[in-house]
Design an enzyme around this catalytic site. Structure first.
Site, mmCIF file in Angstrom:
data_model
loop_
_atom_site.group_PDB
_atom_site.id
_atom_site.type_symbol
_atom_site.label_atom_id
_atom_site.label_comp_id
_atom_site.label_asym_id
_atom_site.label_seq_id
_atom_site.Cartn_x
_atom_site.Cartn_y
_atom_site.Cartn_z
ATOM 1 N N GLY A 114 -89.794 -4.044 20.912
ATOM 2 C CA GLY A 114 -89.976 -3.871 22.345
ATOM 3 C C GLY A 114 -91.229 -3.263 21.844
ATOM 4 O O GLY A 114 -92.383 -2.904 21.383
ATOM 5 N N PHE A 129 -93.186 0.557 23.812
ATOM 6 C CA PHE A 129 -93.037 1.852 24.396
ATOM 7 C C PHE A 129 -93.150 1.877 25.918
ATOM 8 O O PHE A 129 -92.719 3.165 26.180
ATOM 9 C CB PHE A 129 -93.155 3.209 23.296
ATOM 10 C CG PHE A 129 -94.775 2.731 23.224
ATOM 11 C CD1 PHE A 129 -96.508 1.937 23.665
ATOM 12 C CD2 PHE A 129 -95.407 2.484 21.792
ATOM 13 C CE1 PHE A 129 -97.476 2.648 23.627
ATOM 14 C CE2 PHE A 129 -97.308 2.648 22.111
ATOM 15 C CZ PHE A 129 -97.759 2.560 22.523
ATOM 16 N N HIS A 138 -102.583 9.413 22.215
ATOM 17 C CA HIS A 138 -104.256 9.705 22.143
ATOM 18 C C HIS A 138 -104.986 8.625 22.386
ATOM 19 O O HIS A 138 -106.342 8.291 23.095
ATOM 20 C CB HIS A 138 -105.099 10.494 20.766
ATOM 21 C CG HIS A 138 -105.391 9.619 19.508
ATOM 22 N ND1 HIS A 138 -106.108 10.014 18.696
ATOM 23 C CD2 HIS A 138 -104.455 8.412 19.419
ATOM 24 C CE1 HIS A 138 -106.193 8.432 18.094
ATOM 25 N NE2 HIS A 138 -105.562 8.065 18.067
#
Length: 360
Positions: free
Chosen positions: A249, A251, A269
């Protein structure tokens, strides 16, 4: 990698080294100093060439002449001599008569060296990487990433389109994870956590390392489905697959609900502030009240002093539109997403651990 020194000692050594570098720059006329700064790209390309053509590997067995290196590497003898001579000037080699040998720095370029930085050198020196850095003035003007302007597609699409470069990139990321890990393990205790969730954990290298120092813990890896077979293989080879659950999946959309510790290594980042808040907000929706969140990131020092994070910040601007952040900026992002920053744990490498807990 040898045992990391204590953080205060490492910081003191860095301050001394920085002060000496500053003193060196002040000892030459400004015009000469500018020339030295501008010509530092030559060291990058010389190091890449030494690694890419196999000259470093050819010297792994001991001192050799340029002709002997050229014969093994299949390169031009005169050009090889000139490359070796230049690399000696950069501290990668020593020279005695007509024979060259690797220094400790140079040995880190050898393929079979335990701490080889060869994968990282091959990524940074690759023309596809260097071409994007050539767009820095345009990125500063527009404030937008430039990989698409160079390659016609985004950075992530480029990796999908060119498997050879994706392999170089993945090898470099694997090496950088391994480089950070001893310093992370020395600075942070993972044993209190029963379920460790690695969010966007790639091939599972970090999760395997965490489970190695937390033998009672179970692991969950959240990653794109296409990467899960690679992660399964790595976790099996590490001997921890039996304690792991692999979840396919994004995030941006989902996260496991049963973690005690959620770890994101150099994920945030890659993202601009709005994207970062979106990911963290999704994560907050799935994080149990008593769980802990750890972001492994380079943290920009508040005093503006020299730090690798400020250069890496430009890399993020150029390639993906992300950014490196200060502690205060991480606190603000986390607060917007429903977390509270509890502490920042420094290490002796370029990474720190930004720890947070959900606001209830």
């Amino acid at each position: 990698m040898t045992k990391p020194p204590p953080v205060p000692l490492a910081r003191a050594a860095t301050r001394v080294r920085t002060a000496l570098q500053g003193l060196t720059r002040r000892m030459v006329p400004p015009e000469v100093g500018v020339l030295e700064v501008m010509s530092s790209f030559m060291a990058t390309h010389a190091t890449y060439a030494l690694t890419r053509v196999g000259a470093a590997d050819a010297l792994a067995s001991g001192p050799r002449t340029a002709a002997e290196v050229a014969a093994e590497a299949g390169t031009d003898p005169d050009a090889t001599y000139r490359l070796l001579r230049a690399c000696a000037g950069h501290g990668l080699l020593t020279r005695s008569g007509d024979r060259f040998a690797l220094t400790a720095l140079g040995r880190a370029l050898v393929s079979q060296h335990p701490g080889s930085m060869r994968p990282v050198v091959l990524m940074i020196g690759d023309p596809r990487y260097q071409a994007v850095w050539g767009q820095l003035p345009e990125a500063v003007v527009t404030g937008t990433p430039r990989a698409e302007a160079v390659h016609g597609v985004s950075m992530w699409e480029l990796l999908d389109r060119e498997p050879d470069y994706a392999a170089v990139f993945d090898d470099a990321m694997t090496r950088l994870t391994a480089l950070d890990w001893p310093t992370v393990a020395a600075a942070y205790d993972f044993t209190p956590y029963g379920v460790v969730v690695d969010v966007g954990g790639g091939h599972g290298q970090l999760l395997a390392s965490v489970l190695g120092v937390a033998p009672a813990a179970r692991g969950v890896l959240l990653e794109r489905p296409a990467l899960l077979p690679h992660a399964e293989r790595h976790l099996r080879e590490a001997g921890v697959l039996g304690r792991c659950r692999l979840v396919g999946g994004s995030f941006f959309d989902t996260a496991p609900d049963d973690g005690d510790l959620y770890v994101l290594r150099r994920v945030v980042h890659d993202l601009d502030d709005e994207q970062a808040v979106a990911v963290l907000t999704t994560l907050r929706a799935h994080t149990p009240p008593g769980a802990t969140l750890v972001l492994m990131e380079s943290v920009v020092p508040p005093d503006g002093g020299p730090h690798f994070a400020t250069s890496l910040d430009l890399d993020m601007l150029l390639f993906v539109g992300g950014r490196e952040r200060t502690e205060q900026e991480y606190a603000a992002l986390l607060e917007r997403a429903g977390f509270r920053l509890t502490r920042v744990v420094p290490t002796v490498s370029t990474v720190s651990l930004v720890e947070a807990r959900p606001v209830t």
